[in-house]
Every structure is written in structure tokens, then in C-alpha cells.
Write a protein that holds these residues in place. Structure first.
Motif, PDB file in Angstrom:
ATOM      1  N   LEU A 292       0.759  -1.100  -0.075  1.00 44.19           N
ATOM      2  CA  LEU A 292      -0.109  -0.112  -0.093  1.00 44.19           C
ATOM      3  C   LEU A 292       0.971   1.268  -0.162  1.00 44.19           C
ATOM      4  O   LEU A 292       0.452   2.371  -0.449  1.00 44.19           O
ATOM      5  CB  LEU A 292      -0.730   0.070   1.403  1.00 44.19           C
ATOM      6  N   LEU A 293       2.127   1.277   0.496  1.00 44.91           N
ATOM      7  CA  LEU A 293       2.864   2.394   0.475  1.00 44.91           C
ATOM      8  C   LEU A 293       3.683   2.430  -0.650  1.00 44.91           C
ATOM      9  O   LEU A 293       4.667   1.622  -0.842  1.00 44.91           O
ATOM     10  CB  LEU A 293       3.887   2.326   1.872  1.00 44.91           C
TER      11      LEU A 293
ATOM     12  N   GLU B 206      -2.584  -7.010   5.318  1.00 44.78           N
ATOM     13  CA  GLU B 206      -1.647  -7.450   6.386  1.00 44.78           C
ATOM     14  C   GLU B 206      -0.303  -6.783   6.162  1.00 44.78           C
ATOM     15  O   GLU B 206       0.258  -6.968   5.062  1.00 44.78           O
ATOM     16  CB  GLU B 206      -1.753  -9.100   6.794  1.00 44.78           C
ATOM     17  N   ASN B 207       0.177  -6.434   7.448  1.00 44.74           N
ATOM     18  CA  ASN B 207       1.562  -5.601   7.326  1.00 44.74           C
ATOM     19  C   ASN B 207       1.659  -4.778   6.164  1.00 44.74           C
ATOM     20  O   ASN B 207       2.904  -4.797   5.370  1.00 44.74           O
ATOM     21  CB  ASN B 207       2.742  -6.922   7.081  1.00 44.74           C
ATOM     22  N   GLY B 208       0.983  -4.039   5.917  1.00 46.59           N
ATOM     23  CA  GLY B 208       0.777  -2.826   4.939  1.00 46.59           C
ATOM     24  C   GLY B 208       0.825  -3.410   3.559  1.00 46.59           C
ATOM     25  O   GLY B 208       1.060  -2.707   2.538  1.00 46.59           O
ATOM     26  N   LYS B 209       0.236  -4.596   3.284  1.00 47.53           N
ATOM     27  CA  LYS B 209       0.227  -5.198   2.043  1.00 47.53           C
ATOM     28  C   LYS B 209      -1.191  -5.807   1.819  1.00 47.53           C
ATOM     29  O   LYS B 209      -1.852  -6.274   2.909  1.00 47.53           O
ATOM     30  CB  LYS B 209       1.108  -6.121   1.694  1.00 47.53           C
ATOM     31  N   VAL B 210      -1.571  -5.719   0.470  1.00 50.98           N
ATOM     32  CA  VAL B 210      -3.048  -6.688   0.144  1.00 50.98           C
ATOM     33  C   VAL B 210      -2.692  -7.834  -0.689  1.00 50.98           C
ATOM     34  O   VAL B 210      -1.854  -7.881  -1.374  1.00 50.98           O
ATOM     35  CB  VAL B 210      -3.858  -5.663  -0.619  1.00 50.98           C
ATOM     36  N   TYR B 211      -3.028  -8.957   0.130  1.00 46.68           N
ATOM     37  CA  TYR B 211      -2.714 -10.233  -0.503  1.00 46.68           C
ATOM     38  C   TYR B 211      -4.152 -10.551  -1.192  1.00 46.68           C
ATOM     39  O   TYR B 211      -5.075 -10.670  -0.707  1.00 46.68           O
ATOM     40  CB  TYR B 211      -2.453 -11.447   0.742  1.00 46.68           C
TER      41      TYR B 211
ATOM     42  N   THR C 198      -5.055   3.166  -1.364  1.00 45.94           N
ATOM     43  CA  THR C 198      -6.279   2.629  -0.731  1.00 45.94           C
ATOM     44  C   THR C 198      -6.129   1.221  -1.151  1.00 45.94           C
ATOM     45  O   THR C 198      -5.348   0.771  -1.954  1.00 45.94           O
ATOM     46  CB  THR C 198      -7.483   3.261  -1.352  1.00 45.94           C
ATOM     47  N   VAL C 199      -6.976   0.292  -0.554  1.00 46.24           N
ATOM     48  CA  VAL C 199      -7.122  -1.347  -0.688  1.00 46.24           C
ATOM     49  C   VAL C 199      -7.635  -1.310  -2.107  1.00 46.24           C
ATOM     50  O   VAL C 199      -7.270  -2.002  -2.821  1.00 46.24           O
ATOM     51  CB  VAL C 199      -7.966  -1.838   0.253  1.00 46.24           C
ATOM     52  N   THR C 200      -8.616  -0.551  -2.262  1.00 48.10           N
ATOM     53  CA  THR C 200      -9.152  -0.648  -3.860  1.00 48.10           C
ATOM     54  C   THR C 200      -8.228  -0.546  -4.708  1.00 48.10           C
ATOM     55  O   THR C 200      -8.039  -1.174  -6.222  1.00 48.10           O
ATOM     56  CB  THR C 200     -10.408   0.447  -4.037  1.00 48.10           C
ATOM     57  N   TRP C 201      -7.256   0.436  -4.746  1.00 52.86           N
ATOM     58  CA  TRP C 201      -6.086   0.948  -5.702  1.00 52.86           C
ATOM     59  C   TRP C 201      -5.475  -0.292  -5.870  1.00 52.86           C
ATOM     60  O   TRP C 201      -4.995  -0.853  -7.017  1.00 52.86           O
ATOM     61  CB  TRP C 201      -5.155   1.993  -5.361  1.00 52.86           C
ATOM     62  N   ALA C 202      -4.969  -0.897  -4.709  1.00 56.27           N
ATOM     63  CA  ALA C 202      -4.015  -2.175  -4.619  1.00 56.27           C
ATOM     64  C   ALA C 202      -4.565  -3.251  -5.305  1.00 56.27           C
ATOM     65  O   ALA C 202      -3.867  -4.079  -6.263  1.00 56.27           O
ATOM     66  CB  ALA C 202      -3.699  -2.517  -3.249  1.00 56.27           C
TER      67      ALA C 202
END
Length: 397
Positions: free
Chosen positions: A259-260, A369-374, A332-336
Motif C-alpha cells: 500500500l505504501l 496485512e503488514n501494509g500489503k494487500v494479499y 487505498t485497498v481498492t487501488w491495490a
């Protein structure tokens, strides 16, 4: 008075007049039609003016008659420049030598390029060109006409239809058009076409060979799709199976997107280095010292000197180090999810070649989780499923 034309070429001096009858002096200058301009008088006690150099020598009797005193404050124009040059003989000789060397260098061939050759080696073309007098460091005036050189090279080189020789500046380009050769079909060994993955057949076209599956049939990896064996058990013939078989397969992807996100931008700060280029040598003139930036991109600009249509083997080069900085941005999660799915689709299309179609996609599992989308995603893809399997003569189907 108006500034005379070409006064820089004829020469001019700036004079200061003091004492005597300045007003009478100015009137007499007007009567004698001497070219003066930028006249500035101060209370009749002194005056400044510019005058052409030939007219300055005519000014002496007028000055004596009025009792004025004249002092030269500035000299300009070609006569004074020429006089300074004559006092610097070594500089003049160096300039003459430089111009002669520049003319000599521009009259030589510095580079020979060969274009258009595929089958004929470049070294072979250059060797033939050298026999005709085309090679680096050859004088341009010693070369024959371009039409004559083209004809001679066309006769010297085998398997060519046409050869063109063009000279631009200090470079010679040899354009080769090779004669057409009949296309040689590769010798293929007998083979089957088999499935490279588990799939459901969506299309089958047998150009050569015997199809052993049908549309909508489920096939396993390694199963024969188009057989290269024709005939019955007593009389068989092996051939090269050809055709196209497409099928629907399932691809499972594990996707992770941080996400970052980091972005690189220019700060606007830069450092330049300037070089004089002589052939393959570059001599740095200014811009010494280390680049003061932790992160930067470098751009190089090379500008050769030209004379008419000639590119001279010299010029200048500028290297510019531009400072960069990195910025982090929380997405955002949607962007990821969008970026992750887009990357997976591009990977599928790149790996499976032309004509691949993504029929559907389904997200089986998703978490942050941990700044990532899986994500675990199942793609339904239509692609070519056929691959070759060489036949052994003793092999049965």
C-alpha cells in the motif's frame, strides 16, 4: 547626428574635447561634414563625441584653429582589431593553423557505415569498399564519384541487387540491397501435437495429421490432440502434425501489492559539466568536483560542429546531473486490488502469446496485512494448448 553605417568596419574613436572655443569647433565639424555622433556638451567647457577614424585625421587643423585640446578615450572597429592581431603574431599563426587543420579534417572520411546487409557480413562489404578507396582517413577528393563507386561495389559483392554510396559530412554510408533468396523451409521430424496443460477444448483445426479430440472435450496434460500417425495397424505412416488447438484453462495467481508506494520526482536542482570533443576524446572545461546530490539522473547532450552540410569530428558535450527525490504515498485497498489484477492479466497475456483471452476472474481469498494487500485469484483463460512431441519410429499411438 546619426550613427554612420558600417562604422565598426571603418573604425571609430571616442574623443573628449576641452578648452578653447568648443562651440566654434562643433560648427566647423558640421560645415566640413565630418561624421560624428553621440555628441555630449557640458556648459561649453568640454564635450564628448564619437567620430569615424578617417575623419578623425581631418579634425587636427580644426582643433588648432579653435584652441581646443582632444583626448582619445576609446577605440573600436576592425582597424584597431587588426592592429592588435598583428602585434600577436603567434596568435595569428595559431589561428591560421587551426583553420587549415579544420579544413583538412573536414576533407577526410572519418567513418564508414554499412546498412541493409543481412546475409553479407559487414567486414566483407568494408573490405570491398577499401579496395575501391573508401576507408577511414581517406581524403574525400581522392574518392571517385558516388555513381561509379556504387557500380564497382555492386560488381564486387555477390548476392546484391543494388549498392548505394552517399557521403554526408565526414561520414560515408554504404546502403546494400541484397538479392532475394528462395525461402528454405526447415526440415521437420514427424511429431504429435499434445496438450501442454489440463484444459477444455474450445477449437481444433488440423492442417495436417489426424485429430483425436473434439470441441468441449476435457483433456489432460500430455494427451495427444492431433496425431502424426496415419493408417491402420498394418500400414502406418508418420507425418508432421500441424494445426491449431485452443482450450480453456485455469490459472491461479497469488498476488501481493504494498500500500505504501514510492515515487521519484525531480527537485529542479542540477549540476553541469562541459566538454570539448575532439574525435573520440572529451576534454572537460568546467563543472569539476563531485555531484552534491545523493540521488540523481544524468542526461548527456552532444553537439558536433557543422560546416555547411559537413559534420566535423569535433564539437562540445554537456552532462547534466539532475537531483531526484523519492516520495512515499499511502494507497487505498481498492487501488491495490486494481493494480494487482492488472499486473496478473498482463502476465497471462505476455506468457501465452497472441490470441489469448481472459474469460473470467474470481477472487478466492483476500486480506490486508503488514501494509500489503494479499489476494488469491482464479483466472479462466482461453489460449493455445498445443505443443510438439517428436515421434519415435517404433512408437505406437
Amino acid at each position: 547626428m546619426k550613427q554612420p553605417s558600417l562604422y565598426k568596419l571603418r573604425g571609430a574613436v571616442r574623443i573628449k574635447v576641452t578648452g578653447g572655443d568648443i562651440e566654434t569647433l562643433i560648427n566647423m565639424i558640421t560645415e566640413q561634414r565630418l561624421s560624428v555622433w553621440d555628441l555630449r556638451a557640458q556648459d561649453g567647457r568640454q564635450a564628448e563625441m564619437s567620430i569615424l577614424l578617417p575623419h578623425f585625421f581631418r579634425l587636427r587643423p580644426i582643433v588648432k584653429g579653435t584652441g581646443c585640446r582632444v583626448k582619445i578615450t576609446h577605440r573600436s572597429g576592425f582597424p584597431f582589431f587588426a592592429a592588435r592581431l598583428l602585434r600577436r603574431k603567434f596568435f595569428v599563426l595559431g589561428m591560421v593553423f587551426f583553420m587549415a587543420a579544420l579544413f583538412a579534417l573536414s576533407s577526410m572520411v572519418w567513418n564508414v557505415d554499412v546498412k541493409g546487409n543481412v546475409r553479407i557480413p559487414t567486414d566483407e562489404v568494408l573490405a570491398a569498399a577499401k579496395k575501391e578507396g573508401i576507408y577511414p582517413f581517406q581524403w574525400s577528393f581522392r574518392m571517385g564519384s558516388q555513381d561509379k563507386l556504387s557500380r564497382q561495389l555492386a560488381l564486387a559483392l555477390p548476392d546484391v541487387t543494388w549498392v548505394g554510396v552517399t557521403k554526408e559530412g565526414t561520414s560515408v554510408t554504404i546502403q546494400v540491397v541484397e538479392s532475394a533468396q528462395p525461402k528454405r523451409e526447415p526440415l521437420l521430424s514427424p511429431r504429435h501435437l499434445i496438450s501442454k496443460s489440463d484444459a477444455v477444448v474450445t477449437r481444433i483445426y488440423a492442417e495436417q495429421g489426424r485429430p483425436v479430440v473434439q470441441k468441449d472435450m476435457r483433456v489432460k496434460k500430455g494427451q495427444v490432440l492431433i496425431s502424426g500417425i496415419l493408417g491402420d495397424e498394418e500400414n502406418t505412416k508418420t507425418i508432421v502434425a500441424k494445426g491449431e488447438v485452443r482450450g480453456m484453462v485455469w490459472r491461479e495467481y497469488d498476488i501481493q501489492v504494498p500500500l505504501l508506494q514510492k515515487h521519484q520526482t525531480m527537485t529542479g536542482e542540477s549540476k553541469e559539466r562541459f566538454y570539448v570533443v575532439l574525435g573520440d576524446w572529451a576534454i572537460q572545461l568546467w563543472g569539476y568536483g563531485n555531484t552534491p546530490f545523493k540521488s540523481y539522473d544524468t542526461e548527456t547532450y552532444h553537439k558536433p560542429l557543422t560546416w555547411r552540410s559537413f559534420n566535423l569530428p569535433m564539437g562540445w558535450m554537456t552532462e547534466k546531473d539532475m537531483e531526484t527525490s523519492f516520495h512515499q504515498e499511502e494507497q487505498t485497498v481498492t487501488w491495490a486490488k486494481t493494480k494487482g489484477l492488472e499486473g496478473a492479466r498482463n502476465d497471462i497475456l505476455a506468457k501465452n502469446g497472441k490470441g489469448t483471452k481472459i474469460l473470467s476472474e474470481k477472487i478466492l481469498h483476500e486480506k490486508k496485512e503488514n501494509g500489503k494487500v494479499y489476494m488469491k485469484v482464479l483466472f479462466e483463460v482461453e489460449e493455445s494448448i498445443a505443443e510438439e512431441l517428436p515421434l519415435v519410429h517404433s512408437q505406437g499411438e
